[in-house]
Structure formats: structure tokens, C-alpha cells
Design an enzyme around this catalytic site. Sequence first.
Site, PDB file in Angstrom:
ATOM      1  CB  SER A 270      91.150 -27.162  84.839  1.00 32.84           C
ATOM      2  OG  SER A 270      91.232 -27.895  83.638  1.00 32.84           O
TER       3      SER A 270
ATOM      4  CE1 TYR B   8      86.570 -29.928  86.979  1.00 31.02           C
ATOM      5  CE2 TYR B   8      87.448 -29.794  84.747  1.00 31.02           C
ATOM      6  CZ  TYR B   8      87.647 -29.879  86.109  1.00 31.02           C
ATOM      7  OH  TYR B   8      88.924 -29.909  86.613  1.00 31.02           O
TER       8      TYR B   8
ATOM      9  CE  LYS C  15      88.365 -27.316  88.879  1.00 31.64           C
ATOM     10  NZ  LYS C  15      88.707 -27.494  90.292  1.00 31.64           N
TER      11      LYS C  15
END
Length: 336
Positions: free
Chosen positions: A123, A147, A151
Site C-alpha cells: 500500500s 496496518y 505491509k
Amino acid sequence: MILVTGGAGYIGSHVCMALLDAGLDVVALDNLSNSNQASLQRVQSLCGRSLVFRHADIRNEEAIYDILRACGVSAVIHLAGLKAVGDSSVRPMTYYENNVLGTMRLISAMRKAHVKTLVFSSSATVYGVPTYLPLDEQHPLGPTNPYGRTKLFIEEMLKDLYRSDDEWRLGILRYFNPVGAHESGLIGEDPVGVPNNLVPFVAQVAIGKQEKLKICGNDYDTPDGTGIRDYIHVVDLASGHLSVLSHLKQPGVLTLNLGTGNGNSVLEVIRTFEAVSGRPIPYEIGERRAGDVAICYADPTLAGETLGWQSTRSLAQMCADHWRWQLNNPCGYRGT
Ligand code: NAD
Ligand code: UD1
């Protein structure tokens, strides 16, 4: 045979569609924690081809190994994961377990099955606060929430994996803001509860499920004061996966931005959605949302040069397709 983890989800269903349309065979794996298998039934009826569905969890290494062997998988597109930024600060260990540990188990099963081609959905959130724009792949990394850190850690893990075994063919795709839906209006994003993201929320205002949008700040240093993002049509995003898969013939790690290179403000999105839907989008100005940056958009040059891929769909088309999906499926897949 291509394995798509998270295949029943928003991006996954569009990726399965693109693969089937290109004549590839697909096994979609999902634990259905944030999706509905109806998405894949619709994918199959839309493209007139069938896929294999396996209800499984990426943390179950044995189950993954069995699927890889039984289905004769040659490459994996790995989309399974939890993705809600706010929730990741409330339940960080759940995110590390699902995303990081889940990816470790998936890789372990792939090693045992001698499957060494993997495309991973990362992302733009790995860049954190931009120090320059547009964001190219060399921009320093510094995610600001758990989050985003899952990644980043997975990206680093994949690079170490390649350093230890140079037979791996690894694609790391950094998505900007995927929106829209397949033009049929049959598959699309089906958020559980109140949407956190702008376009799904706007679509629910347009259809009357939400009263009005709260704009999260209009005092940013942008032309109209609202936040600017790089919205990319989910069908363009899905076609990027197909391009990267055909490019991963040689071992290596290929890290690419998937974005349009254009930035649009919250107010521009509202006006475009109003124009394509013919519905008013009432809004009020609220406080800035914690963790938001003013402006974020991609430099997609590397993806263009390496893959010959570029996005083709406009913001108007993203909004029109998102609206068609919302209008035809006011309760998402739950009505099916
Ligand atoms: P989604 O929630 O619709 O899809 C993810 C799918 O993974 C869901 O179907 C869910 O049920 C499944 N899943 C979750 N944990 C699993 C597990 N342990 N085992 C098996 N299946 C599991 O989300 P999406 O928007 O389609 O996102 C797909 C991927 O792209 C995610 O990894 C997400 O982090 C990443 N991504 C999404 C965006 C975005 O804006 N949508 C942006 C950047 C990156
Ligand atoms: C968010 C996540 C990002 C994730 C992406 C896609 C944060 C801080 N970032 O990105 O990690 O990859 O979603 O899932 O959550 N906005 C409003 N009102 C709303 C919702 C959003 O004004 O009700 C504004 C935001 O302030 C922002 C823009 O709309 O300026 C886009 O927001 P959103 O769709 O949530 O995407 P991102 O914040 O870019």
C-alpha cells in the site's frame, strides 16, 4: 493455475475476473472474514468461466500446501489481509498475526511446494508522510500506523527471502486509493458497517443510507483546502496484476507503485459523484482525521516503463462505476 488469496474480497474479485478473462485458471482462497462468496459466483457468470474456490485461512500452512499441490499452482497473488487503519491501532496484534504471520505461513507452504512466484498487495501507506511529491518507489518509508507497518514488514521479509534464495520471483505492488467497480455493476466493494473510506461513504450518502458526508478538514495546504489522493479504478489496478505476473519470468524483487499519477481533492470527488449520479451529496466540514496527510499521489513511471501498464479510467468513470454497483446492490452481496 494461479492462486489468489483474499480472492473473494473487493480487489480479489476483480483480480480473479481479470485472470479468467485472460484465459488463466484460478483458485481463489478466502476465509470470508470480510467478504462473501457470492462475489465469486458473479465473477464466474460474468466471464462465463469457472474457478476453484477454497474456504481456507492463510495461517493454516497445511491447508495452503494441500491447495498448492492439489491444484498445481504455479504463482500466487497474495491479497488476503486485514486493512482497516483505525482498527489496526485498536487491535495491533490481530493485524500482525493475520497479515505478517499469515504471509509467513503462506511463504513456508510455497517453499515446500516449490512455488516461487508471488505478487504481494502492499500500500502507499508504507510511505507515511510525504517529503516530496509525486511519490516514487525510492521515497523513504515510514508508515504511521500498525496496518502500514504490517505491509512494510512483509515487504522487508520478501526482500530477505530473495537474498536467501535467488530463485524467487517477487512483485510488490503499492496501491494508491482503489475505487470504482466492474462496469457491469455486478461486483464491487461491500464494506461491513459504516464505510471508513471516502468513495464508499459518498456512494452511501447518494443512495440515502447515510445522511451526509463529514469532510475531514478543509484547512489543508491544497487549492480548495481538502485532502488530495490518487484514486485508481479497481479494474485498472486488477490489470496491473496481470501485467506484473507476465513480467515475473526472471527471478528478482520488483517493487512498483500502482496509481494514476493524478491527485483529486475531496471536493472534486464529491462534485464528480454528484454529476455522474445526479444525486446531491450533502456534507459538513469536520475536524481533520488523525493520521491523514494533505496530499498523496503516485509517480507511476516505473510501472509504465517496466510493464507497459498504465491506468486508463478517469475519476468520472470511477464514480460512475461505483455508483452503478451501489445502485444495483444497495445491500451489497447480502441481498443475494
Ligand atoms: P478486502 O477485505 O475486500 O479483501 C481481503 C480479503 O482477504 C477478504 O475477502 C478477507 O475475507 C480475506 N482474508 C483476510 N484475512 C484472511 C486470512 N487470514 N485468510 C484468508 N483470507 C483472509 O480488501 P481489499 O480492499 O480487497 O484489499 C485486498 C488487499 O489489498 C489487502 O491486503 C489490503 O491491505 C490491500 N490494499 C487495499 C487497499 C484498499 O484501499 N482497498 C489499498 C492498499 C492495499
Ligand atoms: C486510507 C488509509 C490508507 C489505506 C486507504 C485505502 C488512513 C489514514 N489511511 O487512505 O492506509 O491504504 O484508506 O483503504 O485511514 N475523507 C473525508 N471524509 C470521510 C472519509 C475520508 O473527508 O468520511 C477524506 C480523507 O480525509 C482523505 C480522503 O477523503 O483526504 C480519502 O480518504 P480515504 O478514502 O479514507 O483514503 P486515505 O485516507 O487516503
